[in-house]
Design a protein around this motif. Structure first.
Motif, PDB file in Angstrom:
ATOM      1  N   PHE A 114       1.458   4.944  10.678  1.00 56.68           N
ATOM      2  CA  PHE A 114       2.375   5.702   9.701  1.00 56.68           C
ATOM      3  C   PHE A 114       2.028   5.433   8.141  1.00 56.68           C
ATOM      4  CE2 PHE A 114       5.160   5.458  13.454  1.00 56.68           C
ATOM      5  CZ  PHE A 114       5.167   6.798  13.518  1.00 56.68           C
ATOM      6  N   ILE A 115       1.652   4.267   8.035  1.00 55.41           N
ATOM      7  CA  ILE A 115       1.284   3.677   6.507  1.00 55.41           C
ATOM      8  C   ILE A 115       0.103   4.239   6.000  1.00 55.41           C
ATOM      9  CG2 ILE A 115       1.044   1.622   5.049  1.00 55.41           C
ATOM     10  CD1 ILE A 115       4.018   2.163   5.600  1.00 55.41           C
TER      11      ILE A 115
ATOM     12  N   SER B   4       0.862  -1.291   0.076  1.00 55.99           N
ATOM     13  CA  SER B   4      -0.046   0.097   0.202  1.00 55.99           C
ATOM     14  C   SER B   4       0.873   1.056   0.085  1.00 55.99           C
ATOM     15  CB  SER B   4      -0.773   0.043   1.143  1.00 55.99           C
ATOM     16  OG  SER B   4      -2.006  -0.865   0.929  1.00 55.99           O
ATOM     17  N   PHE B   5       2.116   1.194   0.668  1.00 54.35           N
ATOM     18  CA  PHE B   5       2.840   2.512   0.652  1.00 54.35           C
ATOM     19  C   PHE B   5       3.226   2.965  -0.904  1.00 54.35           C
ATOM     20  CE2 PHE B   5       6.814   4.749   1.420  1.00 54.35           C
ATOM     21  CZ  PHE B   5       6.645   5.594   2.239  1.00 54.35           C
ATOM     22  N   GLU B   6       3.433   1.904  -1.665  1.00 51.31           N
ATOM     23  CA  GLU B   6       3.791   2.253  -3.071  1.00 51.31           C
ATOM     24  C   GLU B   6       2.558   2.570  -3.751  1.00 51.31           C
ATOM     25  OE1 GLU B   6       6.750   0.196  -0.930  1.00 51.31           O
ATOM     26  OE2 GLU B   6       4.945  -0.791  -1.304  1.00 51.31           O
ATOM     27  N   LEU B   7       1.494   2.675  -3.606  1.00 51.15           N
ATOM     28  CA  LEU B   7       0.350   2.927  -4.114  1.00 51.15           C
ATOM     29  C   LEU B   7       0.612   4.555  -4.797  1.00 51.15           C
ATOM     30  CD1 LEU B   7      -2.616   1.556  -2.120  1.00 51.15           C
ATOM     31  CD2 LEU B   7      -1.743   0.722  -4.323  1.00 51.15           C
ATOM     32  N   THR B   8       0.790   5.425  -3.980  1.00 51.85           N
ATOM     33  CA  THR B   8       1.188   6.645  -4.224  1.00 51.85           C
ATOM     34  C   THR B   8       2.344   6.803  -5.484  1.00 51.85           C
ATOM     35  OG1 THR B   8       0.700   7.504  -2.144  1.00 51.85           O
ATOM     36  CG2 THR B   8       1.919   8.918  -3.527  1.00 51.85           C
TER      37      THR B   8
ATOM     38  N   VAL C 288      -0.036   7.096   2.889  1.00 51.21           N
ATOM     39  CA  VAL C 288      -0.979   6.769   1.942  1.00 51.21           C
ATOM     40  C   VAL C 288      -2.140   7.492   1.426  1.00 51.21           C
ATOM     41  CG1 VAL C 288      -2.190   4.956   0.586  1.00 51.21           C
ATOM     42  CG2 VAL C 288      -0.172   4.301   1.970  1.00 51.21           C
ATOM     43  N   ALA C 289      -2.899   8.032   2.533  1.00 55.52           N
ATOM     44  CA  ALA C 289      -3.788   8.841   2.413  1.00 55.52           C
ATOM     45  C   ALA C 289      -3.398  10.097   1.906  1.00 55.52           C
ATOM     46  CB  ALA C 289      -4.845   9.226   3.652  1.00 55.52           C
TER      47      ALA C 289
END
Length: 166
Positions: free
Chosen positions: A100-101, A65-69, A105-106
């Motif tokens: 933190f994640i 999910s962190f890499e979504l951006t 992400v948001a």
């Protein structure tokens, strides 16, 4: 809890525009694959059911999910995309890693929309446990992927209407 028995993916009171004029990217996290694959299926099928052409739906997998951006930014930079849908799942653990994640992400997805001037949709589950995630990935609370796709169509259509020149 008000949502305990409610399917949250009920669009009966909303008119979803035709998706056929638009191009979409779906960026999906590989982490928690059982959940994210269900979200992806929900989003992809919803787009197609609303008229999006298969060749106008780009699916991009990223590790987590962190890499979504980052993946969404790459898609918006390198492709003609009308809206990007970010799908992931972060399940609360014993450490503050979850906080933190989720926050990163948001904020990252919000900044993407501002940077590119295009809809960037937050379709990330942030749940306390696996059961809650399953309930929102095709279970009793619907499919957040479908909700994200509906939002992407509505926002792409809104952008198109606001950009209309007489």
């Amino acid at each position: 809890m008000a949502t305990q028995l409610k399917n949250l993916s009920d669009f009966s009171n909303v008119t979803i525009p035709d998706a056929s004029p638009y191009r979409f990217a779906i960026v999906v996290a590989q982490w928690n694959a059982e959940i994210t694959n269900a979200l992806l299926t929900g989003a992809y099928n919803f787009l197609q059911n609303k008229g999006a052409l298969e060749e106008n739906i780009l699916v991009i997998e990223v590790p987590g999910s962190f890499e979504l951006t980052s993946g969404a930014d790459m898609a918006l930079t390198s492709q003609k995309i009308d809206a990007v849908i970010c799908l992931g799942c972060v399940i609360q653990g014993e450490t503050r890693h979850f906080d933190f994640i989720c926050n990163a992400v948001a904020n990252g997805i919000t900044q993407l929309a501002i940077k590119h001037g295009k809809p960037a949709i937050f379709g990330v589950l942030t749940t306390d446990n696996q059961e809650q995630a399953q309930d929102r990935a095709g279970g009793k609370h619907g499919n957040k992927g479908e909700e994200a796709a509906a939002t992407a169509i509505q926002m792409a259509d809104l952008k198109n209407r606001l950009n209309f020149k007489h």
